[in-house]
Design a protein around this motif. Structure first.
Motif, PDB file in Angstrom:
ATOM      1  N   ILE A  29       0.792  -1.185   0.033  1.00  0.00           N
ATOM      2  CA  ILE A  29      -0.012   0.129  -0.099  1.00  0.00           C
ATOM      3  C   ILE A  29       0.854   1.380   0.084  1.00  0.00           C
ATOM      4  O   ILE A  29       0.363   2.408  -0.173  1.00  0.00           O
ATOM      5  CB  ILE A  29      -1.033   0.053   1.365  1.00  0.00           C
ATOM      6  N   TYR A  30       1.961   0.993   0.058  1.00  0.00           N
ATOM      7  CA  TYR A  30       2.986   2.117   0.279  1.00  0.00           C
ATOM      8  C   TYR A  30       3.043   3.192  -0.959  1.00  0.00           C
ATOM      9  O   TYR A  30       3.044   4.365  -0.946  1.00  0.00           O
ATOM     10  CB  TYR A  30       4.569   1.819   0.686  1.00  0.00           C
ATOM     11  N   ASP A  31       3.000   2.456  -2.203  1.00  0.00           N
ATOM     12  CA  ASP A  31       3.182   3.184  -3.438  1.00  0.00           C
ATOM     13  C   ASP A  31       1.659   3.900  -3.696  1.00  0.00           C
ATOM     14  O   ASP A  31       2.036   5.099  -4.107  1.00  0.00           O
ATOM     15  CB  ASP A  31       3.411   2.053  -4.624  1.00  0.00           C
ATOM     16  N   PHE A  32       0.840   3.376  -3.083  1.00  0.00           N
ATOM     17  CA  PHE A  32      -0.532   4.189  -3.352  1.00  0.00           C
ATOM     18  C   PHE A  32      -0.393   5.448  -2.370  1.00  0.00           C
ATOM     19  O   PHE A  32      -0.811   6.603  -2.932  1.00  0.00           O
ATOM     20  CB  PHE A  32      -1.535   3.391  -2.695  1.00  0.00           C
ATOM     21  N   LEU A  33       0.177   5.528  -1.231  1.00  0.00           N
ATOM     22  CA  LEU A  33       0.273   6.470  -0.159  1.00  0.00           C
ATOM     23  C   LEU A  33       1.168   7.435  -0.762  1.00  0.00           C
ATOM     24  O   LEU A  33       1.073   8.747  -0.421  1.00  0.00           O
ATOM     25  CB  LEU A  33       0.692   5.931   1.213  1.00  0.00           C
ATOM     26  N   GLN A  34       2.101   7.345  -1.654  1.00  0.00           N
ATOM     27  CA  GLN A  34       3.149   8.252  -2.058  1.00  0.00           C
ATOM     28  C   GLN A  34       2.419   8.935  -2.997  1.00  0.00           C
ATOM     29  O   GLN A  34       2.810  10.185  -3.250  1.00  0.00           O
ATOM     30  CB  GLN A  34       4.218   7.555  -2.718  1.00  0.00           C
ATOM     31  N   ALA A  35       1.377   8.659  -3.641  1.00  0.00           N
ATOM     32  CA  ALA A  35       0.563   9.493  -4.784  1.00  0.00           C
ATOM     33  C   ALA A  35      -0.342  10.732  -3.705  1.00  0.00           C
ATOM     34  O   ALA A  35      -0.906  11.417  -4.226  1.00  0.00           O
ATOM     35  CB  ALA A  35      -0.243   8.816  -5.589  1.00  0.00           C
ATOM     36  N   LYS A  36      -0.543  10.282  -2.573  1.00  0.00           N
ATOM     37  CA  LYS A  36      -0.971  11.440  -1.643  1.00  0.00           C
ATOM     38  C   LYS A  36      -0.115  12.014  -0.772  1.00  0.00           C
ATOM     39  O   LYS A  36       0.823  12.743  -1.211  1.00  0.00           O
ATOM     40  CB  LYS A  36      -2.104  10.605  -0.857  1.00  0.00           C
TER      41      LYS A  36
END
Length: 576
Positions: free
Chosen positions: A476-483
């Motif tokens: 889920i880390y990559d998803f969070l980087q976009a936020k």
């Protein structure tokens, strides 16, 4: 003293307060009682000293005729009687200023004690609730717990404050009353009879009503909290059904009821003050009539006595009023004392610090569990779970899947038989250390309104590098980087995340503590099949040598387990 105030409730009220107060509280309470005695003496002096001042001010000849006045006059070598009276007056001014300062200090200490008790009692209630056994806690309405922590603890501190006020005013009343008996016992006894009868009537009528209001108010507060929690917890459904007005109607009834109860209580609390003021002014008129009759119309000789009784009534009537208000307030808040005492005496877990290690296996030996005699959930279960093994429990709803996992995690205890970890029986003395090696992911994940990082760490020591690595493990880390990265807000109950994202955060939270055992209690059942399979494959890949315990409905999600157990009618069967 309390015989008068609490009548038949003395033992219960005092005993409960003694239990609730700490040793430090009791010492501070004794200090306040000592201080109240000092205040009482000062108040008595403040009234009694006015009589000689007025007597001398109206008749300078008293300085020579009274041996005490004459002694002071000569020792300090006053030039004229006028100088003596002026100095006397200045001393009185200084005395009354100091009296006000000391009273203000006492009020500060009194309020400090009461408010500090509110913090302490609310903390003890919260600690008690957090120390409850899991099976006891799940049967409690959380809105009722919140009400107890926020309102009942505040009401109880208010009750203690009023008790202290009553005790202080009783001391004042006693000393001033003694002084008035010395000045003129006939007037004093007459005043006692009149005030005593009226005060008793007020206590019986208003006090009884306040006591009833206290119990009704506690119920109204409970209903109000339940309505608020129910509406906020089902907000999405309410919006979907456009039931806003229905929710408002449910809120309006208990809130209006509570308002009306508070209005009645506030009005009744002022009744003694207004009633006693009327009695007081009438008594002053009666004293003047009595003195005129006694001295054949010559009031000059009785001016000093009159001034003392006027000042005494001026001070006594507020004391009587405070005692009456305090008594009524105690009757109003007595329910809070009962509630807090009941909650604090509720038995909590008594966990020890004995260390238990998991290096080999967990063994269920003849484990039976039932809620009632007729409701057996598990019956003579014998089961071995080896370290690093991946197992699953399946069965119909209510078959006992969650119960067996609760027993495994040490959240509940068997009625018969025992659970062993590396041949060491799991019990209260060591279960705390065992729970620390367990990571748990429930079906209904609760994410609080904070950041992703806050929700992952959740009570453990913050390590940013470890948080990042854990989030990467659950993909889920990559998803969070976009936020906003680790500072991404999740919203209340994770409302800003999708179902799959919430589950990943929940798994990350469970993994952050480096568990040796990972329990998934139908953790993915609310997801669609594709997302569930994807997350479960990730769980299998990252579990490594972690012992994995899964409760599931879909067999497709547990195909990679080493062993699958089915629970039927309290018996555990191994699936082949």
């Amino acid at each position: 003293m309390f015989n008068f105030i609490f009548l038949k409730r003395k033992s219960s009220v005092i005993d409960k307060l003694i239990y609730i107060l700490t040793k430090k509280d009791k010492k501070f309470l004794l200090l306040l009682l000592f201080f109240s005695v000092i205040i009482s003496i000062i108040e008595t002096i403040g009234i009694s000293i006015m009589m000689p001042f007025i007597a001398i001010a109206t008749d300078f000849d008293l300085i020579n005729s009274n041996k005490y006045y004459k002694f002071v006059y000569e020792v300090f070598d006053f030039n004229t009687p006028k100088d003596f009276v002026i100095v006397f007056g200045v001393i009185l001014i200084i005395f009354y200023i100091l009296r006000s300062v000391i009273n203000l200090l006492y009020i500060y200490l009194l309020n400090r004690f009461a408010e500090s008790r509110y913090q302490l009692i609310s903390h003890r209630l919260f600690k008690n609730y957090m120390g409850r056994r899991y099976k006891d806690f799940v049967h409690i309405n959380s809105s009722n717990l919140t009400k107890n922590i926020m309102h009942e603890s505040s009401n109880l501190s208010y009750l203690m404050q009023n008790m202290l006020i009553i005790m202080s005013e009783v001391f004042v009343l006693t000393l001033i009353y003694t002084m008035l008996l010395y000045v003129d016992y006939i007037i004093t006894l007459s005043l006692t009879a009149i005030l005593g009868i009226n005060a008793t009537l007020l206590a019986r009528v208003v006090g009884k009503k306040m006591k009833l209001l206290g119990g009704v108010r506690a119920n109204a507060q409970t209903n109000l909290y339940e309505t608020i929690n129910r509406s906020f917890g089902n907000f999405k459904i309410i919006k979907l059904r456009s039931n806003d007005n229905k929710a408002l109607e449910e809120f309006e009834s208990p809130s209006l009821r509570l308002v009306n109860l508070n209005i009645t209580a506030a009005t009744l609390s002022q009744f003694p003050k207004l009633f006693l003021e009327g009695i007081g002014f009438s008594l002053i008129a009666l004293i003047i009539i009595y003195l005129i009759e006694k001295n054949n119309g010559n009031m000059a000789s009785s001016l000093a006595i009159l001034s003392v009784f006027v000042l005494a009534l001026y001070r006594l009537l507020p004391s009587v009023n405070k005692i009456m208000n305090g008594y009524n307030s105690i009757m109003l808040a007595h329910k809070s004392l009962d509630i807090v005492y009941s909650e604090l005496t509720y038995k909590t877990e008594n966990l020890g610090n004995e260390i238990i290690k998991f290096t080999d296996k967990i063994r269920f030996k003849n484990v039976s569990f039932r809620y009632t005699r007729k409701n057996t959930i598990l019956n003579q279960v014998n089961l071995n779970i080896n370290k690093g093994e991946k197992i699953a429990f399946i069965g119909k709803s209510g078959s006992g899947k969650s119960t067996i996992v609760d027993l495994l995690m040490g959240l509940d205890y068997a009625n018969e038989g025992a659970i062993y970890v590396d041949n060491k029986e799991l019990k209260e003395s060591n279960v705390k250390s065992f729970r620390k090696i367990i990571g748990y992911v429930p079906q209904n994940v609760y994410l609080f309104d904070g950041t992703i990082a806050d929700n992952v760490v959740f009570g453990k020591k913050y390590d940013e590098k470890k948080v990042i690595n854990t989030l990467k493990r659950v993909h889920i880390y990559d998803f969070l980087q976009a936020k906003e990265g680790l500072q991404t807000k999740v919203g209340e109950s994770g409302s800003l995340l999708s179902g799959g994202q919430k589950q990943r955060v929940a798994i990350a939270r469970a993994l952050y503590g480096d568990p040796k055992i990972l329990v998934l209690d139908e953790a993915t059942s609310a997801l669609d099949i594709e997302t569930e399979l994807k997350i479960m494959n990730e769980v299998y890949s990252l579990s490594g040598d972690i012992t994995l315990i899964i409760i599931a409905h879909r067999l497709s999600t547990i195909e990679k387990c080493d062993n699958i157990y089915e629970i039927k009618e309290g018996v555990v069967y191994k699936k082949t």
